[in-house]
Design a protein around this motif. Structure first.
Motif, PDB file in Angstrom:
ATOM      1  N   GLY A 120     -19.447 -22.634 -17.005  1.00 62.19           N
ATOM      2  CA  GLY A 120     -18.093 -23.722 -17.468  1.00 62.19           C
ATOM      3  C   GLY A 120     -16.804 -22.778 -17.541  1.00 62.19           C
ATOM      4  N   ARG A 121     -16.979 -21.654 -17.248  1.00 62.01           N
ATOM      5  CA  ARG A 121     -15.580 -21.023 -17.321  1.00 62.01           C
ATOM      6  C   ARG A 121     -14.812 -21.246 -16.294  1.00 62.01           C
ATOM      7  N   VAL A 122     -13.437 -21.470 -16.421  1.00 63.98           N
ATOM      8  CA  VAL A 122     -12.744 -21.704 -15.098  1.00 63.98           C
ATOM      9  C   VAL A 122     -11.633 -20.401 -15.059  1.00 63.98           C
ATOM     10  N   LEU A 123     -11.927 -19.689 -13.878  1.00 65.07           N
ATOM     11  CA  LEU A 123     -11.200 -18.708 -13.554  1.00 65.07           C
ATOM     12  C   LEU A 123     -10.101 -18.733 -12.335  1.00 65.07           C
ATOM     13  N   PRO A 124      -8.885 -18.293 -12.538  1.00 68.86           N
ATOM     14  CA  PRO A 124      -7.744 -18.453 -11.500  1.00 68.86           C
ATOM     15  C   PRO A 124      -8.425 -17.510 -10.376  1.00 68.86           C
ATOM     16  N   VAL A 125      -7.862 -17.638  -9.188  1.00 72.02           N
ATOM     17  CA  VAL A 125      -7.847 -17.019  -7.986  1.00 72.02           C
ATOM     18  C   VAL A 125      -6.722 -16.871  -7.261  1.00 72.02           C
ATOM     19  N   ARG A 126      -6.066 -15.674  -7.049  1.00 77.77           N
ATOM     20  CA  ARG A 126      -4.897 -15.605  -6.196  1.00 77.77           C
ATOM     21  C   ARG A 126      -4.722 -14.326  -5.458  1.00 77.77           C
ATOM     22  N   TYR A 127      -4.666 -14.522  -4.171  1.00 78.81           N
ATOM     23  CA  TYR A 127      -4.659 -13.353  -3.455  1.00 78.81           C
ATOM     24  C   TYR A 127      -3.908 -13.488  -2.208  1.00 78.81           C
ATOM     25  N   ASP A 128      -3.062 -12.460  -1.562  1.00 80.22           N
ATOM     26  CA  ASP A 128      -2.360 -12.503  -0.420  1.00 80.22           C
ATOM     27  C   ASP A 128      -2.404 -11.105   0.214  1.00 80.22           C
ATOM     28  N   TRP A 129      -2.328 -11.208   1.568  1.00 76.73           N
ATOM     29  CA  TRP A 129      -2.276  -9.766   2.231  1.00 76.73           C
ATOM     30  C   TRP A 129      -1.579 -10.009   3.539  1.00 76.73           C
ATOM     31  N   TYR A 130      -0.738  -9.239   3.830  1.00 80.08           N
ATOM     32  CA  TYR A 130      -0.012  -9.365   5.268  1.00 80.08           C
ATOM     33  C   TYR A 130       0.413  -7.955   5.610  1.00 80.08           C
ATOM     34  N   SER A 131       0.287  -7.577   7.001  1.00 80.97           N
ATOM     35  CA  SER A 131       0.655  -6.466   7.635  1.00 80.97           C
ATOM     36  C   SER A 131       2.096  -6.201   7.064  1.00 80.97           C
ATOM     37  N   SER A 132       2.335  -4.837   6.857  1.00 77.56           N
ATOM     38  CA  SER A 132       3.654  -4.554   6.271  1.00 77.56           C
ATOM     39  C   SER A 132       4.642  -4.338   7.417  1.00 77.56           C
ATOM     40  N   ASN A 133       3.926  -3.752   8.765  1.00 79.95           N
ATOM     41  CA  ASN A 133       5.027  -3.693   9.775  1.00 79.95           C
ATOM     42  C   ASN A 133       4.267  -3.873  11.164  1.00 79.95           C
ATOM     43  N   LEU A 134       4.779  -3.680  12.085  1.00 82.29           N
ATOM     44  CA  LEU A 134       4.140  -3.805  13.466  1.00 82.29           C
ATOM     45  C   LEU A 134       3.072  -2.793  13.795  1.00 82.29           C
ATOM     46  N   SER A 135       3.386  -1.504  13.286  1.00 85.59           N
ATOM     47  CA  SER A 135       2.495  -0.845  13.688  1.00 85.59           C
ATOM     48  C   SER A 135       1.171  -0.719  12.778  1.00 85.59           C
ATOM     49  N   ASP A 136       1.081  -1.631  11.790  1.00 87.61           N
ATOM     50  CA  ASP A 136      -0.149  -1.766  10.880  1.00 87.61           C
ATOM     51  C   ASP A 136      -1.037  -2.963  11.654  1.00 87.61           C
ATOM     52  N   GLU A 147      -7.907 -12.572   9.223  1.00 84.30           N
ATOM     53  CA  GLU A 147      -9.349 -12.155   8.892  1.00 84.30           C
ATOM     54  C   GLU A 147      -9.512 -11.036   7.973  1.00 84.30           C
ATOM     55  N   ARG A 148      -8.538  -9.947   7.968  1.00 85.86           N
ATOM     56  CA  ARG A 148      -8.540  -8.693   7.033  1.00 85.86           C
ATOM     57  C   ARG A 148      -8.394  -9.538   5.742  1.00 85.86           C
ATOM     58  N   ALA A 149      -7.155 -10.344   5.388  1.00 89.40           N
ATOM     59  CA  ALA A 149      -7.168 -11.054   4.049  1.00 89.40           C
ATOM     60  C   ALA A 149      -8.159 -11.633   3.560  1.00 89.40           C
ATOM     61  N   PHE A 150      -9.017 -12.417   4.438  1.00 88.50           N
ATOM     62  CA  PHE A 150     -10.216 -13.095   4.038  1.00 88.50           C
ATOM     63  C   PHE A 150     -11.210 -12.134   3.531  1.00 88.50           C
ATOM     64  N   ASP A 151     -11.444 -11.035   4.391  1.00 82.18           N
ATOM     65  CA  ASP A 151     -12.366 -10.103   3.868  1.00 82.18           C
ATOM     66  C   ASP A 151     -11.975  -9.477   2.859  1.00 82.18           C
ATOM     67  N   ARG A 152     -10.891  -9.017   2.510  1.00 85.44           N
ATOM     68  CA  ARG A 152     -10.501  -8.185   1.256  1.00 85.44           C
ATOM     69  C   ARG A 152     -10.544  -9.283   0.167  1.00 85.44           C
ATOM     70  N   LEU A 153     -10.294 -10.373   0.279  1.00 82.58           N
ATOM     71  CA  LEU A 153     -10.490 -11.418  -1.008  1.00 82.58           C
ATOM     72  C   LEU A 153     -11.891 -11.568  -1.242  1.00 82.58           C
ATOM     73  N   ALA A 154     -12.869 -11.818  -0.174  1.00 86.00           N
ATOM     74  CA  ALA A 154     -14.104 -11.796  -0.289  1.00 86.00           C
ATOM     75  C   ALA A 154     -14.810 -10.702  -1.020  1.00 86.00           C
ATOM     76  N   ALA A 155     -14.365  -9.455  -0.833  1.00 82.38           N
ATOM     77  CA  ALA A 155     -15.024  -8.294  -1.376  1.00 82.38           C
ATOM     78  C   ALA A 155     -14.526  -8.241  -2.816  1.00 82.38           C
ATOM     79  N   ARG A 156     -13.030  -8.588  -3.247  1.00 80.68           N
ATOM     80  CA  ARG A 156     -12.784  -8.667  -4.577  1.00 80.68           C
ATOM     81  C   ARG A 156     -13.389  -9.652  -5.225  1.00 80.68           C
TER      82      ARG A 156
END
Length: 165
Positions: A120-136, A147-156
């Motif tokens: 019954g505990r309620v925990l917040p979820v908040r995550y974002d991830w974006y490439s920082s520049n075009l070379s990334d 997809e990379r953001a989704f993978d990283r959130l899932a791992a966290r």
């Protein structure tokens, strides 16, 4: 069946029942679109955006498939932002000058929501991830960085880290 076959199967069934791991209820994962992303989905393509929301749910489900702290939890995620690395089909249809192969941009995603644990505990979820520049930006997929953001959130989430900002 002969008694000899039954005599063999009874101990085998007992061993398998004892050795089989107890199966916990997997976490249920639901993904909805945030208000701003709903407005933006017409530009990106509603089908593409909905497919990314479904993809996020699948990736999180897979990451939490094994036994863990979130067994039996209800995970409600809101996809609040989504940026493609390459133009979507809808964007190319609306702006014929876009080149689906050579047009490249910084992509990623932002996700918020909550986890209601089995106790019954309620925990917040908040995550974002974006490439920082075009070379990334690596890869050729339209939604590579999302997809990379989704993978990283899932791992966290699997590691017990729910808020990252």
């Amino acid at each position: 069946m002969t008694m000899r076959k039954l005599a063999f199967l009874a101990p085998l069934a007992t061993v398998l029942a004892v050795a089989a791991p107890a199966s916990a209820d997997p976490a249920s994962v639901n993904v909805t679109l945030g208000a701003e992303l709903k407005e933006k989905s017409a530009e990106l393509g509603e089908h593409d955006v909905r497919r990314q929301a479904d993809r996020l749910a699948d990736i999180v489900r897979r990451a939490l498939a094994g036994p863990g702290e979130l067994d039996g939890a209800r995970i409600e995620l809101v996809l609040t932002d989504l940026k493609p690395n390459r133009p979507t089909m809808e964007q190319m249809a609306r702006r014929p000058g876009l080149d689906g192969h050579r047009s490249l941009s910084i992509g990623g995603a932002a996700i918020e929501g909550s986890i209601t644990t089995a106790d019954g505990r309620v925990l917040p979820v908040r995550y974002d991830w974006y490439s920082s520049n075009l070379s990334d930006v690596r890869g050729y997929a339209t939604w590579q960085d999302a997809e990379r953001a989704f993978d990283r959130l899932a791992a966290r989430l699997a590691e017990g880290r729910y808020v990252s900002r």
